[in-house]
Enzyme design. Sequence first.
Site, PDB file in Angstrom:
ATOM      1  N   LYS A   1      39.801  48.253  36.961  1.00 55.33           N
ATOM      2  CA  LYS A   1      40.820  47.343  36.461  1.00 55.33           C
ATOM      3  C   LYS A   1      40.165  46.286  35.573  1.00 55.33           C
ATOM      4  O   LYS A   1      39.142  45.715  35.932  1.00 55.33           O
ATOM      5  CB  LYS A   1      41.552  46.674  37.629  1.00 55.33           C
ATOM      6  CG  LYS A   1      42.749  45.836  37.215  1.00 55.33           C
ATOM      7  CD  LYS A   1      43.493  45.316  38.432  1.00 55.33           C
ATOM      8  CE  LYS A   1      44.747  44.553  38.020  1.00 55.33           C
ATOM      9  NZ  LYS A   1      45.506  44.046  39.176  1.00 55.33           N
TER      10      LYS A   1
ATOM     11  N   GLU B   1      56.648  44.051  51.444  1.00 54.24           N
ATOM     12  CA  GLU B   1      57.515  42.920  51.762  1.00 54.24           C
ATOM     13  C   GLU B   1      58.284  43.122  53.062  1.00 54.24           C
ATOM     14  O   GLU B   1      58.506  42.161  53.813  1.00 54.24           O
ATOM     15  CB  GLU B   1      58.495  42.681  50.611  1.00 54.24           C
ATOM     16  CG  GLU B   1      57.858  42.136  49.346  1.00 54.24           C
ATOM     17  CD  GLU B   1      57.256  43.211  48.460  1.00 54.24           C
ATOM     18  OE1 GLU B   1      56.656  42.863  47.422  1.00 54.24           O
ATOM     19  OE2 GLU B   1      57.391  44.414  48.806  1.00 54.24           O
TER      20      GLU B   1
ATOM     21  N   ARG C   1      63.515  43.315  48.363  1.00 55.55           N
ATOM     22  CA  ARG C   1      62.969  44.549  48.929  1.00 55.55           C
ATOM     23  C   ARG C   1      62.979  44.529  50.456  1.00 55.55           C
ATOM     24  O   ARG C   1      62.793  45.566  51.090  1.00 55.55           O
ATOM     25  CB  ARG C   1      61.535  44.746  48.427  1.00 55.55           C
ATOM     26  CG  ARG C   1      61.439  44.945  46.928  1.00 55.55           C
ATOM     27  CD  ARG C   1      60.027  44.704  46.404  1.00 55.55           C
ATOM     28  NE  ARG C   1      59.044  45.605  46.949  1.00 55.55           N
ATOM     29  CZ  ARG C   1      58.668  46.761  46.395  1.00 55.55           C
ATOM     30  NH1 ARG C   1      59.210  47.146  45.241  1.00 55.55           N
ATOM     31  NH2 ARG C   1      57.747  47.520  46.947  1.00 55.55           N
TER      32      ARG C   1
END
Length: 646
Positions: A293, A379, A407
């Site tokens: 990344k 979540e 969510r």
Amino acid sequence: MNKNTKKRLTKTPLLDQVNNPNDLKFFEINDLEKLSHELRSDMIDIVSKTGGHLGAGLGVVELAIAIHYVFDTPEDKLIWDVGHQAYPHKILTTRRNKMSTLRKAKGISGFTKRSESIYDPFGAGHSSTSISAALGMAVARDKLGKANNVIAVIGDGAMSAGMAYEAINNAGSLKTKLLVILNDNDMSIAPAVGGLSNYLSNVVSSRPFNNVREIAKQMVNLFPKEISETAKRAENLARNIFGYSEGTIFSQMGMNYLGPIDGHDVKSMVKILKNLKGGSHDKPILLHVVTEKGRGHPFSKVSHEKYHAVSEFNLVTGDVTKSISNIPTYTNIFSDTLCQLAENDRQIVAITAAMPSGTGLNKFAEKFKDRFFDVGIAEQHAVTFAAGLAVEGLKPFVAIYSTFLQRAYDQVIHDVVIQRLPVRFMLDRAGFVGADGATHAGSFDLSYLCCLPGVVVMAPSDESELANMVLTSSLYSDGPIFCRYPRGEGEGVNISKSPEVIQIGKGRIIKKGKDLAIFALGTRVGVALKVADILTENQYSITVADARFAKPIDTDLLKKLWNEHPKLIIIEEGSVGGFGSHCLHFLSSNGMLNQHNKEIRCLAMPDTFEDQASQKEQLSNAGLDVEGLKNTILKMFPVSKSKMQS
């Protein structure tokens, strides 16, 4: 294309010759590494001017090129999970000349978007949806007798969400042709291991082996000791990704696992993808690709989050371009206040769902490591985990973006609200959020929270009020309490070193008048005060009240505003069905709306999904800024105040 054309092509930058993915197919495979460098540089240049999600896209440059080089998009369906990874994909799919408008009004979205391009078959804002969507497309393809490929690219962070495993479990049982690429950018892979794993994966993908581990086991004893050890490391990397000693979790769920392979070796990836495209497979395949990344980022400092998202920056120095302001953000006020309270209250614990920096809890984590929990992109688990902590007497603060709490709505209702557990929810990014657009706007929290029995929902009018509400939340124990606050800077007010407790369900009058009253929630209070001051010059006398609480509403204050003024405006930065709707319900239920010569208006976010733009532009479009509120008030008076007096 003939050989002479190919020679001519090499004299100009390769990326300049790519107008759509089909143009990639005219390149030799040896050209792709140079193309990768050009694409990475182009993306860095673009984001330096626009800001945006930089790290994830930099990590998948070679992967995006390899996929489009091998597969025939848009006929072959390519779904990028989340969308943060999709900038290279957008550049390659006819949108390079529009990237200067990235995340701006009427420009290119920061996420994949069906209405934007035929190369975006599925929109993505929140994470972990790609495998489910791809599986649906693959099954539909089979039912319709088509033969196209379906590819889903999902990041390792998104794999912490249960929905991804639900989709994998379903895919394993359906046995349809589907390629899932796991972009694992949270690991490093040694060159020797990467090279051998790439080689083995290429062999495996062209033969009827289930995964790289099987062929590695068969070949490992034939290698010299040094190579044997490298092969063993490749096998262990594949085997231990998710802690399973007997095969990967993916193979146990019915998928063919292949990898891990070096996601920056574009030639190897092309070979493997070609094998997978042309082969016949009786199971869905998971290709494990290891990337870095932020690969090639221009900054000198190392960042833990690898420049996930950045503001505009200087390409030469790497310095981020920021507006000069000493006003703290609401996020920082929440973080600083919670840390201050936690010094003297060891029952306070903090939870985030993979957003420690975004929510400000990275500061809490540094000071109270043993009381900080990052549960990943999960979540639902975060909410129920907090409920368990609350049951045992701790004081959990769940810091989460408003849009992401959607969510976990079922968990909020069943695991927290019904049981009246004192979980403290701090909802960042409430209301308009600007460049991230509709998928990240905190539009609906007031609507979906205020309908729940027994909850407390607060909204601070400024940063000092937020500090007071964090303290109030820490001391509240009668049930769940929610505090919503916006993205960005506060109002610039002084903040007391000692926050004060706010009485639950009590608002306040800040400015008194007689012609019209404004009952404002959250940051719309500041707008109301500015409008009241402006219209004072036009002889209008306006009352401004800060509701503080969307639930329970201060009904005594609401009745007072309605009874003592001929006109009333209720304003909020939330969707229809929230604060204003509940105020109207109270007034109508108590027979108060049938009074003659009275007028009431509710201002809320429009009944549309607002595309990316600045927060200022979005508020203006919604009529919730100073100009919009002022115009609404003037329309409520048939003649101007000066004419009435004359």
